[in-house]
Design a protein around this motif. Structure first.
Motif, mmCIF file in Angstrom:
data_model
loop_
_atom_site.group_PDB
_atom_site.id
_atom_site.type_symbol
_atom_site.label_atom_id
_atom_site.label_comp_id
_atom_site.label_asym_id
_atom_site.label_seq_id
_atom_site.Cartn_x
_atom_site.Cartn_y
_atom_site.Cartn_z
ATOM 1 N N VAL A 1 0.870 -1.171 0.000
ATOM 2 C CA VAL A 1 0.000 0.000 0.000
ATOM 3 C C VAL A 1 0.907 1.220 0.000
ATOM 4 C CG1 VAL A 1 -1.821 1.240 1.223
ATOM 5 C CG2 VAL A 1 -1.773 -1.269 1.280
ATOM 6 N N SER A 2 0.670 2.150 -0.928
ATOM 7 C CA SER A 2 1.548 3.324 -1.031
ATOM 8 C C SER A 2 0.739 4.557 -1.386
ATOM 9 C CB SER A 2 2.640 3.082 -2.073
ATOM 10 O OG SER A 2 2.058 2.847 -3.341
ATOM 11 N N GLY A 3 1.347 5.695 -1.138
ATOM 12 C CA GLY A 3 0.691 6.953 -1.484
ATOM 13 C C GLY A 3 1.346 8.106 -0.785
ATOM 14 N N SER B 1 5.191 3.802 1.734
ATOM 15 C CA SER B 1 5.004 2.501 1.092
ATOM 16 C C SER B 1 5.125 1.461 2.195
ATOM 17 C CB SER B 1 6.058 2.268 0.013
ATOM 18 O OG SER B 1 5.872 1.013 -0.600
ATOM 19 N N GLU B 2 4.102 0.615 2.334
ATOM 20 C CA GLU B 2 4.104 -0.375 3.404
ATOM 21 C C GLU B 2 3.680 -1.739 2.875
ATOM 22 O OE1 GLU B 2 2.075 -1.166 7.777
ATOM 23 O OE2 GLU B 2 2.081 0.860 6.971
ATOM 24 N N GLU B 3 4.496 -2.747 3.180
ATOM 25 C CA GLU B 3 4.160 -4.123 2.816
ATOM 26 C C GLU B 3 3.182 -4.677 3.838
ATOM 27 O OE1 GLU B 3 7.758 -6.360 2.511
ATOM 28 O OE2 GLU B 3 8.541 -5.122 0.896
ATOM 29 N N ALA B 4 2.234 -5.480 3.355
ATOM 30 C CA ALA B 4 1.232 -6.087 4.233
ATOM 31 C C ALA B 4 0.703 -7.347 3.559
ATOM 32 C CB ALA B 4 0.092 -5.104 4.495
ATOM 33 N N ASN B 5 -0.190 -8.028 4.252
ATOM 34 C CA ASN B 5 -0.932 -9.155 3.688
ATOM 35 C C ASN B 5 -2.410 -8.854 3.830
ATOM 36 O OD1 ASN B 5 1.026 -11.217 2.932
ATOM 37 N ND2 ASN B 5 1.537 -11.252 5.092
ATOM 38 N N THR B 6 -3.196 -9.309 2.876
ATOM 39 C CA THR B 6 -4.632 -9.157 3.033
ATOM 40 C C THR B 6 -5.090 -10.033 4.199
ATOM 41 O OG1 THR B 6 -5.102 -10.938 1.467
ATOM 42 C CG2 THR B 6 -5.026 -8.696 0.576
ATOM 43 N N VAL B 7 -6.112 -9.583 4.889
ATOM 44 C CA VAL B 7 -6.755 -10.378 5.940
ATOM 45 C C VAL B 7 -8.010 -11.009 5.346
ATOM 46 C CG1 VAL B 7 -7.861 -10.290 8.217
ATOM 47 C CG2 VAL B 7 -5.870 -8.839 7.731
ATOM 48 N N VAL B 8 -8.761 -10.180 4.646
ATOM 49 C CA VAL B 8 -9.985 -10.582 3.955
ATOM 50 C C VAL B 8 -9.968 -9.871 2.613
ATOM 51 C CG1 VAL B 8 -12.517 -10.538 4.007
ATOM 52 C CG2 VAL B 8 -11.248 -10.725 6.139
ATOM 53 N N LEU C 1 -9.256 -6.037 3.194
ATOM 54 C CA LEU C 1 -8.927 -5.547 4.520
ATOM 55 C C LEU C 1 -7.474 -5.909 4.771
ATOM 56 C CD1 LEU C 1 -10.108 -4.325 7.207
ATOM 57 C CD2 LEU C 1 -10.237 -6.683 7.996
ATOM 58 N N VAL C 2 -6.672 -4.919 5.166
ATOM 59 C CA VAL C 2 -5.264 -5.127 5.480
ATOM 60 C C VAL C 2 -4.968 -4.494 6.828
ATOM 61 C CG1 VAL C 2 -4.543 -5.212 3.053
ATOM 62 C CG2 VAL C 2 -4.508 -3.040 4.271
#
Length: 126
Positions: free
Chosen positions: A38-40, A49-56, A63-64
């Protein structure tokens, strides 16, 4: 931690809600982890800029959990790490999560089930 997408079966509550038109979701949710970035840029702050995983996830977004403090209504970019595909999304929901993170619901401007490259179960799947 398992490699590749991991999914969880819908709960009985999810199934019960599906039959009620007033609580029916626009698209089927999958509890699956897909790596994303997710970035902006938020107001006067430097770009993030942040790395993540989806939850749903569903055809309308995901949703992250993020450390970056976002605001409802902000537009950011969502990248599917596996495919390198990017899509502008809008922050539509925020809630506290574990640690210093927030649950952040991100919505596509129009449905994009193909963005995730997963097969969604049929609507009548138990």
């Amino acid at each position: 931690m398992p490699k590749g997408p991991t999914a969880k079966m819908p709960t009985p509550t999810d199934s019960a809600l599906a039959g009620n038109p007033s609580t029916r979701r626009r698209s089927q949710r999958l509890f699956i982890q897909i790596p994303v970035v997710v970035s902006g840029q938020l107001d006067q702050n430097p770009p993030f800029s942040e790395e993540a995983n989806t939850v749903v996830l569903n055809a309308h977004g995901a949703l992250v959990q993020l450390k970056t403090a976002l605001q409802i209504g902000k537009k950011v970019m969502l990248e599917n790490v596996r495919t390198k595909e990017k899509q502008e999304v809008t922050v539509v929901f925020l809630a506290p999560a574990e640690g210093r993170k927030s649950n952040v619901a991100l919505e596509f401007t129009s449905p994009r089930p193909d963005f995730w490259h997963v097969a969604f179960p049929p609507e009548d799947w138990p």
